[in-house]
Design a protein around this motif. Structure first.
Motif, PDB file in Angstrom:
ATOM      1  N   VAL A  84      32.187  48.510  39.401  1.00  0.00           N
ATOM      2  CA  VAL A  84      32.871  47.635  40.348  1.00  0.00           C
ATOM      3  C   VAL A  84      33.567  46.496  39.616  1.00  0.00           C
ATOM      4  CG1 VAL A  84      32.529  46.030  42.271  1.00  0.00           C
ATOM      5  CG2 VAL A  84      31.377  48.256  42.271  1.00  0.00           C
ATOM      6  N   VAL A  85      32.949  45.982  38.545  1.00  0.00           N
ATOM      7  CA  VAL A  85      33.576  44.918  37.755  1.00  0.00           C
ATOM      8  C   VAL A  85      34.873  45.439  37.140  1.00  0.00           C
ATOM      9  CG1 VAL A  85      33.272  43.277  35.870  1.00  0.00           C
ATOM     10  CG2 VAL A  85      31.307  43.929  37.284  1.00  0.00           C
ATOM     11  N   HIS A  86      34.843  46.664  36.643  1.00  0.00           N
ATOM     12  CA  HIS A  86      36.058  47.273  36.092  1.00  0.00           C
ATOM     13  C   HIS A  86      37.127  47.404  37.176  1.00  0.00           C
ATOM     14  CE1 HIS A  86      34.539  48.684  32.101  1.00  0.00           C
ATOM     15  NE2 HIS A  86      33.375  48.566  32.717  1.00  0.00           N
ATOM     16  N   ARG A  87      36.754  47.917  38.322  1.00  0.00           N
ATOM     17  CA  ARG A  87      37.719  48.126  39.394  1.00  0.00           C
ATOM     18  C   ARG A  87      38.370  46.817  39.844  1.00  0.00           C
ATOM     19  NH1 ARG A  87      38.876  52.353  42.114  1.00  0.00           N
ATOM     20  NH2 ARG A  87      37.781  54.338  41.918  1.00  0.00           N
ATOM     21  N   VAL A  88      37.548  45.805  40.041  1.00  0.00           N
ATOM     22  CA  VAL A  88      38.072  44.517  40.512  1.00  0.00           C
ATOM     23  C   VAL A  88      38.941  43.870  39.434  1.00  0.00           C
ATOM     24  CG1 VAL A  88      37.437  42.183  41.260  1.00  0.00           C
ATOM     25  CG2 VAL A  88      36.196  44.176  42.157  1.00  0.00           C
ATOM     26  N   GLY A  89      38.525  43.976  38.166  1.00  0.00           N
ATOM     27  CA  GLY A  89      39.346  43.439  37.085  1.00  0.00           C
ATOM     28  C   GLY A  89      40.708  44.102  37.020  1.00  0.00           C
ATOM     29  N   ILE A  90      40.742  45.419  37.144  1.00  0.00           N
ATOM     30  CA  ILE A  90      42.018  46.138  37.129  1.00  0.00           C
ATOM     31  C   ILE A  90      42.856  45.763  38.349  1.00  0.00           C
ATOM     32  CG2 ILE A  90      43.052  48.443  37.312  1.00  0.00           C
ATOM     33  CD1 ILE A  90      40.763  49.457  35.543  1.00  0.00           C
ATOM     34  N   ALA A  91      42.209  45.573  39.495  1.00  0.00           N
ATOM     35  CA  ALA A  91      42.937  45.161  40.700  1.00  0.00           C
ATOM     36  C   ALA A  91      43.581  43.787  40.519  1.00  0.00           C
ATOM     37  CB  ALA A  91      41.995  45.149  41.900  1.00  0.00           C
ATOM     38  N   LEU A  92      42.869  42.857  39.887  1.00  0.00           N
ATOM     39  CA  LEU A  92      43.450  41.537  39.621  1.00  0.00           C
ATOM     40  C   LEU A  92      44.690  41.653  38.739  1.00  0.00           C
ATOM     41  CD1 LEU A  92      40.241  39.388  39.046  1.00  0.00           C
ATOM     42  CD2 LEU A  92      41.978  38.979  40.794  1.00  0.00           C
ATOM     43  N   LEU A  93      44.610  42.515  37.737  1.00  0.00           N
ATOM     44  CA  LEU A  93      45.778  42.723  36.866  1.00  0.00           C
ATOM     45  C   LEU A  93      46.913  43.375  37.632  1.00  0.00           C
ATOM     46  CD1 LEU A  93      44.002  43.927  33.598  1.00  0.00           C
ATOM     47  CD2 LEU A  93      45.058  41.709  34.014  1.00  0.00           C
ATOM     48  N   ARG A  94      46.586  44.319  38.502  1.00  0.00           N
ATOM     49  CA  ARG A  94      47.631  44.991  39.283  1.00  0.00           C
ATOM     50  C   ARG A  94      48.341  44.006  40.194  1.00  0.00           C
ATOM     51  NH1 ARG A  94      51.405  46.379  41.136  1.00  0.00           N
ATOM     52  NH2 ARG A  94      51.995  48.300  42.246  1.00  0.00           N
TER      53      ARG A  94
ATOM     54  N   LEU B  33      39.927  43.994  47.455  1.00  0.00           N
ATOM     55  CA  LEU B  33      39.081  45.181  47.428  1.00  0.00           C
ATOM     56  C   LEU B  33      39.830  46.426  47.883  1.00  0.00           C
ATOM     57  CD1 LEU B  33      35.695  43.715  48.693  1.00  0.00           C
ATOM     58  CD2 LEU B  33      36.448  44.130  46.352  1.00  0.00           C
ATOM     59  N   ALA B  34      40.827  46.242  48.736  1.00  0.00           N
ATOM     60  CA  ALA B  34      41.643  47.385  49.132  1.00  0.00           C
ATOM     61  C   ALA B  34      42.351  47.982  47.920  1.00  0.00           C
ATOM     62  CB  ALA B  34      42.665  46.968  50.192  1.00  0.00           C
ATOM     63  N   VAL B  35      42.837  47.115  47.027  1.00  0.00           N
ATOM     64  CA  VAL B  35      43.477  47.589  45.801  1.00  0.00           C
ATOM     65  C   VAL B  35      42.421  48.164  44.855  1.00  0.00           C
ATOM     66  CG1 VAL B  35      44.825  46.902  43.766  1.00  0.00           C
ATOM     67  CG2 VAL B  35      45.376  45.951  46.009  1.00  0.00           C
ATOM     68  N   ALA B  36      41.302  47.480  44.715  1.00  0.00           N
ATOM     69  CA  ALA B  36      40.262  47.919  43.771  1.00  0.00           C
ATOM     70  C   ALA B  36      39.716  49.299  44.112  1.00  0.00           C
ATOM     71  CB  ALA B  36      39.124  46.902  43.756  1.00  0.00           C
ATOM     72  N   PHE B  37      39.594  49.591  45.403  1.00  0.00           N
ATOM     73  CA  PHE B  37      38.983  50.855  45.813  1.00  0.00           C
ATOM     74  C   PHE B  37      39.992  51.873  46.332  1.00  0.00           C
ATOM     75  CE2 PHE B  37      35.273  47.878  46.515  1.00  0.00           C
ATOM     76  CZ  PHE B  37      34.578  48.319  45.391  1.00  0.00           C
ATOM     77  N   ASP B  38      41.268  51.634  46.058  1.00  0.00           N
ATOM     78  CA  ASP B  38      42.307  52.582  46.459  1.00  0.00           C
ATOM     79  C   ASP B  38      42.343  53.732  45.454  1.00  0.00           C
ATOM     80  OD1 ASP B  38      44.509  53.985  47.226  1.00  0.00           O
ATOM     81  OD2 ASP B  38      45.935  52.346  47.039  1.00  0.00           O
TER      82      ASP B  38
END
Length: 396
Positions: free
Chosen positions: A275-285, A318-323
């Motif tokens: 989840v930390v990876h997903r949220v970090g990538i979402a912030l960058l996106r 979270l919508a971006v992180a879990f898309d």
């Protein structure tokens, strides 16, 4: 652990602030900046209103948490939608399965750790004493001696339980968030479960080897998911350790607004470090267009801090992180484990690993920064995986 009948109440001695009582503080006692008080309050209110509509169903689900844990996909979907604040203490303790850990020790174990007295090596305890006063100093609980006493107690007790980890700067912010919802003893066992069951091996340890391997895996994921941005960052000398270290060390507690942190943590405790990876990538996106327009290292780091401050809307992040359809493909545990093993092997030959910068709580220390606005709206020696929902921490 709070029982089912008291699941509507926080087990912490800290009382959650009634919504709207004082716009200078959010419902959890974190001080908001004046510029973000009303927008943050509006988003908090909208989110809680949505969860309130599901309150009756959540009440039923809380009573069958153990059954839900045998259906990880259902549980994961439910947790990703957010846990109401009044249920969070019970749900977190269930996800972390703290009762199993408690059963391995006598009932007075936590008190005995504190009563034993300091070890001959006082390095960790001296650092804890220095950092306690710097941990969310504007929070209504942690600006008081009773609050600092609880924070100090949990950190010291864990450093004595697990000398291999001891104390890593950043752990104080993690414990503080636990203490907002949990009693002192429950916070200790939750920290124990988080370090020894949820986070990868050596994630928080004196060498920080596991953390550095995790950052290496994160860099690989960024390169795969956001290749253009990854190349741009490398061209301008911005490695992921420049901005992601504090994300991974303090699990976003020093980076994102508290309501967003709590939503991230709900998923983290259920699904694990992916989840930390997903949220970090979402912030960058979410920052990609602005970052690509930057040509200076300082401007890129400032842009990311501003993006963090703007993440008051946890639903959007979270919508971006879990898309998994349009953006990030499912994170298979085996894939992340392979990347982690690769970087662990590469780092294993280093006799004196380079130190990573400690997380910086710009909410608590630098109230003029854009990061402070976020909070104004406001590490390791166990085994990987584990926990009662270990099968949930696999993909998606």
């Amino acid at each position: 652990m709070p029982d089912l009948d008291s699941a509507d109440e926080s087990s912490s001695d800290w009382e959650i602030i009634p919504d709207g009582l004082d716009l200078r503080f959010d419902r959890h006692g974190f001080r908001r900046s004046s510029s973000l008080a009303r927008p943050a309050h509006a988003l908090d209110h909208a989110h809680e209103a949505r969860l309130a509509r599901e309150e009756e169903r959540w009440g039923l689900r809380v009573k069958i948490m153990q059954q839900l844990q045998s259906h990880p996909r259902v549980l994961k979907h439910l947790i990703r939608r957010g846990v109401p604040s009044c249920k969070r203490a019970y749900v977190w303790l269930q996800l972390l399965d703290t009762d199993t850990l408690r059963a391995t020790e006598d009932t007075a174990y936590y008190e005995r750790l504190l009563a034993f007295g300091a070890s001959s090596d006082l390095t960790h305890e001296r650092q804890i004493e220095l950092d306690v006063a710097r941990t969310f100093p504007e929070h209504k609980l942690f600006s008081t001696e009773p609050g600092m006493h609880k924070l100090r107690g949990v950190l010291i007790a864990y450093s004595r339980r697990n000398p291999r980890v001891g104390y890593v700067q950043g752990m104080g912010f993690i414990v503080a968030v636990l203490l907002v919802f949990l009693s002192e003893a429950d916070a200790f066992w939750s920290l124990t479960a988080l370090i020894e069951r949820v986070l990868p091996a050596d994630y928080l340890s004196n060498s920080l080897l596991g953390l550095r391997a995790e950052l290496g895996a994160f860099e690989d994921m960024v390169e795969e998911t956001l290749p253009r941005l990854s190349e741009h960052l490398h061209t301008h000398g911005v490695g992921v350790e420049f901005f992601a270290t504090r994300w991974f060390v303090s699990l976003f507690t020093t980076s994102l607004p508290i309501e967003t942190v709590l939503r991230v943590w709900d998923a983290l405790l259920c699904e694990g470090v992916k989840v930390v990876h997903r949220v970090g990538i979402a912030l960058l996106r979410l920052s990609e267009a602005e970052l690509l327009a930057c040509t200076e290292q300082a401007a890129m780091l400032q842009t990311l801090q501003e993006q963090e401050a703007r993440c008051l809307d946890a639903e959007r992040l979270l919508a971006v992180a879990f898309d998994t359809r349009a953006f990030v493909s499912p994170f298979r545990r085996a894939k992340l484990a392979t990347l982690r093993a690769k970087h662990t092997a590469q780092l294993g030959g280093e006799r004196h690993p380079a130190a990573l910068p400690p997380p910086r709580a710009h909410a608590a220390v630098d109230c003029a920064s854009s990061g402070a606005a976020a909070r104004g709206g406001r590490a390791r020696g166990g085994r990987a995986g584990g926990g009662v929902v270990g099968s949930t921490r696999s993909a998606g």
